[in-house]
Design an enzyme around this catalytic site. Structure first.
Site, mmCIF file in Angstrom:
data_model
loop_
_atom_site.group_PDB
_atom_site.id
_atom_site.type_symbol
_atom_site.label_atom_id
_atom_site.label_comp_id
_atom_site.label_asym_id
_atom_site.label_seq_id
_atom_site.Cartn_x
_atom_site.Cartn_y
_atom_site.Cartn_z
ATOM 1 N N LYS A 52 18.303 -29.974 2.767
ATOM 2 C CA LYS A 52 19.290 -29.620 3.719
ATOM 3 C C LYS A 52 20.239 -31.008 3.841
ATOM 4 O O LYS A 52 21.574 -30.778 4.198
ATOM 5 C CB LYS A 52 18.592 -29.508 4.966
ATOM 6 C CG LYS A 52 17.820 -27.918 4.925
ATOM 7 C CD LYS A 52 16.747 -27.680 5.916
ATOM 8 C CE LYS A 52 16.217 -26.445 5.713
ATOM 9 N NZ LYS A 52 15.259 -25.824 6.833
ATOM 10 N N GLN A 96 11.897 -29.255 11.460
ATOM 11 C CA GLN A 96 11.194 -28.321 10.107
ATOM 12 C C GLN A 96 9.936 -27.846 10.643
ATOM 13 O O GLN A 96 9.068 -28.540 11.204
ATOM 14 C CB GLN A 96 11.160 -29.209 8.930
ATOM 15 C CG GLN A 96 10.702 -28.481 7.818
ATOM 16 C CD GLN A 96 11.812 -27.589 7.256
ATOM 17 O OE1 GLN A 96 13.125 -27.588 7.558
ATOM 18 N NE2 GLN A 96 11.345 -26.437 6.740
ATOM 19 N N ASP A 119 19.065 -23.366 13.824
ATOM 20 C CA ASP A 119 18.110 -22.181 12.955
ATOM 21 C C ASP A 119 17.909 -21.072 13.673
ATOM 22 O O ASP A 119 17.386 -20.134 13.208
ATOM 23 C CB ASP A 119 16.724 -22.983 13.209
ATOM 24 C CG ASP A 119 16.219 -23.808 12.048
ATOM 25 O OD1 ASP A 119 16.565 -23.641 11.082
ATOM 26 O OD2 ASP A 119 15.516 -24.823 12.226
HETATM 27 N N1 GUN Z 1 10.173 -23.680 7.856
HETATM 28 C C1 GUN Z 1 10.521 -22.503 7.036
HETATM 29 N N2 GUN Z 1 11.597 -21.989 7.197
HETATM 30 C C2 GUN Z 1 12.141 -22.761 8.083
HETATM 31 C C3 GUN Z 1 13.506 -22.767 8.574
HETATM 32 O O1 GUN Z 1 14.461 -22.019 8.437
HETATM 33 N N3 GUN Z 1 13.748 -23.754 9.667
HETATM 34 C C4 GUN Z 1 12.816 -24.518 9.943
HETATM 35 N N4 GUN Z 1 13.143 -25.493 10.823
HETATM 36 N N5 GUN Z 1 11.664 -24.801 9.618
HETATM 37 C C5 GUN Z 1 11.416 -23.735 8.507
#
Ligand code: GUN
Length: 293
Positions: A52, A96, A119
């Protein structure tokens, strides 16, 4: 069988985003700024957050990576989120998941300002999405919608079976595909751990979205000829063939299933790349809303 190529589609979308960022900064506005918060040493989480942050740089976004050890307190994490909520130079905040057991994920999500929740996990954004109002849409289902749209796949009237009911993927995916939109207008069935005779239900599907996190869960006997199969799984399994000692594999037994499909996503190179693209689109949208005159 045609591959739904996440690499090609995401490259195309990223070029579009890059151009929009350039126009935006040439007009004297600040670039989008994403804050990513990583807690602990989960190798998959580290890899996702790394991708990311790297993609931010590629697209001309600012990014700030905050890392904590596994023993960070919930209070400390919430205070950091509050700090970024107040910071006018920050457009998006993502923490995350998963988080260590002593930290409430829901409390963390609830603390992120809805206008910075790129998100799309905050109850306000999920509620708006349910009502069909403008909101940040969770990145993985959003990325899958972008993929279907890019290939011009007609979904109206199709029977879509979503395997998995997580807040992050299965539940929002089922909602997006059932809405009166294009892509959308599917008849949706959600399967989960208590579903009886899942194979028989899956065999009725025109579209299968597999999001259970179990390697090779979807086997050829569960898929009808000509089905579209979207594999959300990114599972790490031991491998002697790689230096790292593991390889990534999906929730679908690709080798056996692919020959039966009209379209299928590979792993890696499918949905994972679209998720990052969708997150970037959400962050750009947040920036556009925050920098409006
Ligand atoms: N863990 C697995 N997928 C995601 C996501 O799209 N965003 C976040 N913040 N954590 C995750």
């Amino acid at each position: 069988m045609q591959l739904l190529d996440g690499k090609a589609v995401s490259a195309h979308i990223k070029e579009e985003i890059k151009k929009q960022v350039q126009e935006h900064t040439w007009a004297g506005k600040r670039a989008p700024h994403l804050v990513a918060i990583l807690v602990g040493e989960n190798p998959a989480s580290k890899a996702y957050v790394g991708s990311k942050v790297k993609t931010c740089a590629e697209l001309g976004f600012e990014s700030t990576l905050v890392t904590y050890t596994q023993d960070v307190t919930e209070q400390e994490l919430l205070e950091k989120i509050e700090y970024f909520n107040q910071n006018k130079e920050v457009d998006g905040i993502l923490v995350q998941l998963p988080l260590p057991a002593h930290i409430s994920e829901q409390k963390v999500i609830d603390t992120i300002l809805p206008s910075k929740d790129v998100d799309g996990f905050h109850p306000e954004n999920l509620g708006k999405m349910m009502l069909g109002q403008a909101s940040f849409v969770p990145a993985t289902p959003y990325g899958i919608m972008l993929m279907l749209q890019h290939y011009g796949i007609s979904t109206a009237g199709k029977h879509c079976v979503v395997i998995g009911r997580s807040n992050i993927v299965g539940t929002p995916m089922s909602l997006l595909l059932s809405r009166n939109t294009d892509p959308g207008n599917c008849t949706v069935t959600i399967c989960h751990s208590k579903t009886k005779d899942m194979a028989a239900i899956c065999r009725q599907a025109d579209i299968i979205v597999a999001a259970i996190g179990k390697p090779h869960f979807v086997t050829a006997d569960m898929v009808k000829d000509g089905a579209i199969v979207i594999d959300v799984g990114i599972n790490r399994i031991a491998s002697d063939a790689t230096k790292s000692g593991f390889r990534l594999t999906g929730d679908v037994d690709f080798e056996q299933v692919a020959p039966k499909c009209s379209y299928i996503t590979p792993v890696p190179g499918g949905v994972g790349l679209m998720t990052i693209c969708a997150l970037m689109k959400n962050t750009l949208l947040a920036n556009t809303l925050h920098t409006r005159p």
